[in-house]
Design a protein around this motif. Sequence first.
Motif, short mmCIF file in Angstrom:
data_model
loop_
_atom_site.label_atom_id
_atom_site.label_comp_id
_atom_site.label_asym_id
_atom_site.label_seq_id
_atom_site.Cartn_x
_atom_site.Cartn_y
_atom_site.Cartn_z
N SER A 175 0.84 -1.21 0.00
CA SER A 175 0.00 0.00 0.00
C SER A 175 0.88 1.26 0.00
N ILE A 176 0.38 2.29 -0.66
CA ILE A 176 1.16 3.53 -0.69
C ILE A 176 0.78 4.40 0.50
N THR A 177 1.73 5.23 0.93
CA THR A 177 1.45 6.15 2.03
C THR A 177 0.81 7.43 1.48
N GLU A 178 1.38 7.89 0.37
CA GLU A 178 0.83 9.09 -0.29
C GLU A 178 0.99 8.93 -1.79
N GLY A 179 0.25 9.73 -2.52
CA GLY A 179 0.42 9.76 -3.98
C GLY A 179 -0.62 8.94 -4.71
N GLU A 180 -0.39 8.81 -6.04
CA GLU A 180 -1.36 8.09 -6.87
C GLU A 180 -0.63 7.20 -7.88
N ILE A 181 -1.24 6.09 -8.16
CA ILE A 181 -0.74 5.22 -9.25
C ILE A 181 -1.88 5.08 -10.24
N ILE A 182 -1.64 5.52 -11.46
CA ILE A 182 -2.71 5.45 -12.46
C ILE A 182 -2.26 4.51 -13.58
N ILE A 183 -3.03 3.44 -13.76
CA ILE A 183 -2.73 2.47 -14.81
C ILE A 183 -3.84 2.54 -15.84
N ASN A 184 -3.43 2.90 -17.06
CA ASN A 184 -4.41 3.03 -18.17
C ASN A 184 -5.63 3.85 -17.74
N GLY A 185 -5.40 4.91 -17.02
CA GLY A 185 -6.48 5.81 -16.60
C GLY A 185 -7.17 5.42 -15.31
N LEU B 9 3.11 -13.28 -19.23
CA LEU B 9 2.45 -12.81 -20.45
C LEU B 9 1.06 -13.43 -20.65
N ALA B 10 0.82 -14.54 -19.93
CA ALA B 10 -0.40 -15.34 -20.17
C ALA B 10 -1.68 -14.53 -20.02
N SER B 11 -1.67 -13.60 -19.06
CA SER B 11 -2.91 -12.87 -18.78
C SER B 11 -3.11 -11.68 -19.72
N LYS B 12 -2.20 -11.52 -20.71
CA LYS B 12 -2.20 -10.37 -21.62
C LYS B 12 -2.22 -9.06 -20.82
N PRO B 13 -1.17 -8.86 -20.01
CA PRO B 13 -1.17 -7.69 -19.12
C PRO B 13 -0.83 -6.39 -19.84
N LYS B 14 -1.11 -5.27 -19.16
CA LYS B 14 -0.75 -3.95 -19.71
C LYS B 14 0.77 -3.80 -19.69
#
Lengths: 228, 406
Positions: free
Chosen positions: A58-68, A158-163
Amino acid sequence: MKVLELKNLVKIYNDSAVKVTAVDGISLSFEQGEFAAIVGPSGSGKTTLLNLIGGLDSITEGEIIINGTNISNLSSSKLIDYRLHNIGFVFQAYNLIPVLTAKENIEFIMELQGKKRTERNQRAMELLKAVGLEDRAYSRPSKMSGGQQQRVAVARALASKPKFILADEPTANLDSKSTETLLNIMERLNIEENITFIFSTHDQRVVNKARRVITVEDGHVVSDEKRV
Amino acid sequence: MIWSVSWRNIWRNRTRSLVIITAIALGVFAGVYTIAFMFGWVNQRIDSVIHTEISHIQVHQSQYLETYEVHDYISDVESMQEKILKEPDVKAVSSRIIATCMITSAETGAGVQLVGIDPENEKQITNIYTKVIDGAYFEGVKSNPIVIGEKLAQKLKVKVRSKIVVTITEMDGTITGGAFRVAGIYKTANTAYDEMKAFVKADDLRNLLKIDENAGHEIAILLKDNNMEDQVLTKLKSLYPEFQILKWTEILPDMKMMTESMNFMMYIFVVIILLALGFGIVNTMLMVILERVKELGMLMAVGMNKVRVFSMIVLETVFLSITGGFLGILIALVLVALTAHTGLDLTFWAEGLNSLGFDAVIYPEIGLKDVIVVAILVVLTGIISAIYPARKAIHLNPAEALRIDM
């Protein structure tokens, strides 16, 4: 196209007597198809950064944006589901399921995704071919070398076709030849399939292959070098 | 695939899995075989009570079982016997004349209950005739034959063809006596019964008591099916409200208590065994979790949700339990099948067992229902034992789990 954006990411470990800031205000973004290495000395925060990107910590602060999608606010169960469908992982110690064959290890992820047997079977064989291990499809990890196991781990990621794929010190346990084979496979997949790879590594051979090198020290990004 | 992974996982550490499977198998075997042994034991006693001593249902004058007075008799047993026999669930009916008396030999005397029967008709109700170990069942003696138990014969120091004298109170209160000759000596599993009951022909006893020709103290009824007791009892009670009509469990309430408590106690016994095994399983599964922290962290990292992780651990535990449980049940059933024919010989305790009415050779038996109940309890043990280790597994932090060096 931006696949990943980190905004002022902070991770502080409060569980010991001493408060440790492992990641201290890192902001980065990654485009589709990048082949990036995060480097730095031990304890610099690169593995923590990778864990935060992967939603494992878990992050303490900030944001992680994956594909929006901002994953910072997702519940742990939604995060698990998000990882399943969007992020591939390659670990230093391969971490294959020892009781499953190479093919079954790859299929396992797809089964978690609810894919049908025929689709699983076909894609697992394609991926094994892509990593040059179609002849080891029915071998268990204990019967494979470290290099082969790590190639299966890449195929599994790769199996799950990830971003994108997060690889934490993927070559740390491999000899030179296995490292070269693995890097060539990942580079080919990156170029041919436009799959984004983000490594955390100490290994100069990985750094040499990377087209972007991010250096982290004491939880800060000290350099971000893009190569042509 | 989770099923397959779980099954394969239990064989990762063969020795450890085999140890816990063996423990479960032995525990379940002990439980199932003990149930079979106890049921066999109790059922033999019940069989003896029904087919040797009491039969399914008995009819008496309303106060007879309190007073045992000879004048508390049923006046027209013959017609009543015929009517009861017409009931579709009734297999056989026998009337008896009963008198408490003193019986003396040349050596000594004893108090007994003298039962006057129609020997041929009685064969349809009780199997005393099959228990004769010396002499014959009302044969070989021309007049006033008597069949007595081995214990009584020993007490009176008499043999077959010995003469014994019965002292009895007539209907009018006069004390009278009659000479009988021992035709046969029987031996049941109940020495107290053998010591207390002596059989004579009904007419001989009637003559002695000077009681009406058609009178009887007891009508014993044997049914076609044990499960029809309540139905027949209700019907007879409505037909003959003036009589006391009781089933064998009411005549011998201690037997009823024993059969009912036996079922309960056996399941308590099995549950205690499974509880002990459950702790062993919990310990094993905690070790499994501890050894696989990194792998579990990886599984959660790559997207295996908590429900699936939980299910995987539960399945592993259930597979362990089912494998051990199946083996235990199988071994127990094989042994039950073998000993059901040969019997378990406990003759070294025969005296004690017989004094309590139990046979010294036990023939274990177990019903499908009990096997199914044990199997369900084994699966439940597996599921319950898995909860704590599985909860530990799902509460792992994937990032921390992956950092652990195994």
